[in-house]
Design a protein around this motif. Structure first.
Motif, mmCIF file in Angstrom:
data_model
loop_
_atom_site.group_PDB
_atom_site.id
_atom_site.type_symbol
_atom_site.label_atom_id
_atom_site.label_comp_id
_atom_site.label_asym_id
_atom_site.label_seq_id
_atom_site.Cartn_x
_atom_site.Cartn_y
_atom_site.Cartn_z
ATOM 1 N N HIS A 235 8.864 -1.221 -1.286
ATOM 2 C CA HIS A 235 9.690 -0.358 -0.444
ATOM 3 C C HIS A 235 11.145 -0.791 -0.498
ATOM 4 C CE1 HIS A 235 10.151 -3.406 2.805
ATOM 5 N NE2 HIS A 235 8.942 -3.789 2.415
ATOM 6 N N ALA A 242 6.056 1.510 4.344
ATOM 7 C CA ALA A 242 5.042 0.876 3.497
ATOM 8 C C ALA A 242 3.752 0.641 4.278
ATOM 9 C CB ALA A 242 5.578 -0.440 2.938
ATOM 10 N N LEU A 276 9.911 4.363 -1.765
ATOM 11 C CA LEU A 276 8.543 3.966 -1.443
ATOM 12 C C LEU A 276 7.692 4.179 -2.684
ATOM 13 C CD1 LEU A 276 6.628 3.029 0.842
ATOM 14 C CD2 LEU A 276 6.202 5.452 1.336
#
Length: 285
Positions: A235, A242, A276
């Motif tokens: 992340h 996350a 992400l």
């Protein structure tokens, strides 16, 4: 003959991992204003994301040929065997430079036993390949067994990720086939993957909730035995996102093992805050 493992910082493993697991770190370089840093060694990823949020545009470069020459020469002189696990050659010149330096050193040390592997992976997907290799080394595996495992995982590691701003990837030349994705991204979340080492957009999705569901759908389509795999998540300084993704994966697939880490400075300088990413194998031995 003892075996030395090397990996570069684009594997997005923390510095402590390299120090504790018999893996030698080769850091990429990060530049902010006029200052030069060694990824992980002299700059923390969080600082990079803070600088980006403040309006700075960090730049990066691969390790220098001199860096590789010093590291590889030391191994050649000590008559050790080495494996260098490298960042995707489609995203950096790191692999090509390592190969060039290796060929130069073999002129002086013709018996130098070094294998250089282009993982065509990035971030924690790359890191999972490194982690598995280090575990095999610690268990006493042969060099051939370790190399075979690296090559298998590299070929079967899926990368799915989203970014807050595609401009970071586009400006750095890291994004392929992206023209249709640029501009007008109000609440439109891009979903991308890695194909033959390159970053490729898959589709655009409106809203975070739909995006996360789509990530899980693609995982189900591509993954195997997701319950029992080690799943990687990275992340861009957004641990809450996350952990949310981890919870959704646990709920849907019953996955037990995760490896979560912040994206490193070199990769983060191009991906930007809020990125992400999820990593898993599409085939198991």
């Amino acid at each position: 003959m003892s075996i030395k493992l090397f990996a570069d910082s684009a594997s997005d493993l923390p510095l402590s991992y390299f120090e504790d697991n018999q893996v030698s770190l080769i850091p990429l370089r990060v530049y902010i204003d006029e200052a030069e840093y060694e990824d992980l060694k002299t700059i923390h990823p969080k600082q990079v994301f803070q600088e980006i949020r403040a309006g700075k545009m960090p730049k990066t470069s691969q390790p220098s040929p001199q860096d590789f020459h010093e590291i590889f020469t030391e191994i050649a002189r000590s008559n050790q065997s080495g494996i260098y696990i490298a960042f995707s050659s489609a995203l950096s010149g790191t692999y090509q430079t390592a190969v060039m330096v290796h060929e130069q050193i073999k002129e002086e040390y013709p018996d130098f036993d070094l294998t250089i592997i282009d993982t065509k992976c990035a971030s924690v997907g790359f890191g999972l390949v490194v982690k598995a290799a280090a575990e095999l080394l610690q268990k006493g595996a042969t060099k051939e067994e370790i190399v075979q495992d690296i090559e298998f995982r590299s070929q079967h590691m899926e990368h799915l990720f989203t970014v807050e701003d595609l401009d970071f990837l586009a400006r750095g030349g890291r994004l392929s086939r992206a023209s249709a994705f640029l501009g007008g991204l109000l609440n439109i979340k891009p979903l991308l993957h890695v194909e033959d080492g390159k970053l490729i957009p898959i589709e655009k999705i409106r809203g975070k909730k739909k995006l996360l569901k789509r990530i899980l759908d693609v995982m189900e389509e591509r993954g195997v035995d997701l319950e029992n795999q080690l799943i990687g998540i990275s992340h861009g300084d957004d641990e809450a996102a996350a952990l949310e993704l981890k919870s959704l994966i646990q709920e849907r697939f019953g996955t037990k093992d995760f490896y979560i880490n912040m994206i490193g400075s070199a990769v983060g300088a191009h991906a930007g805050p809020g990125t992400l990413a999820i990593f898993f194998l599409n085939k198991k031995k």
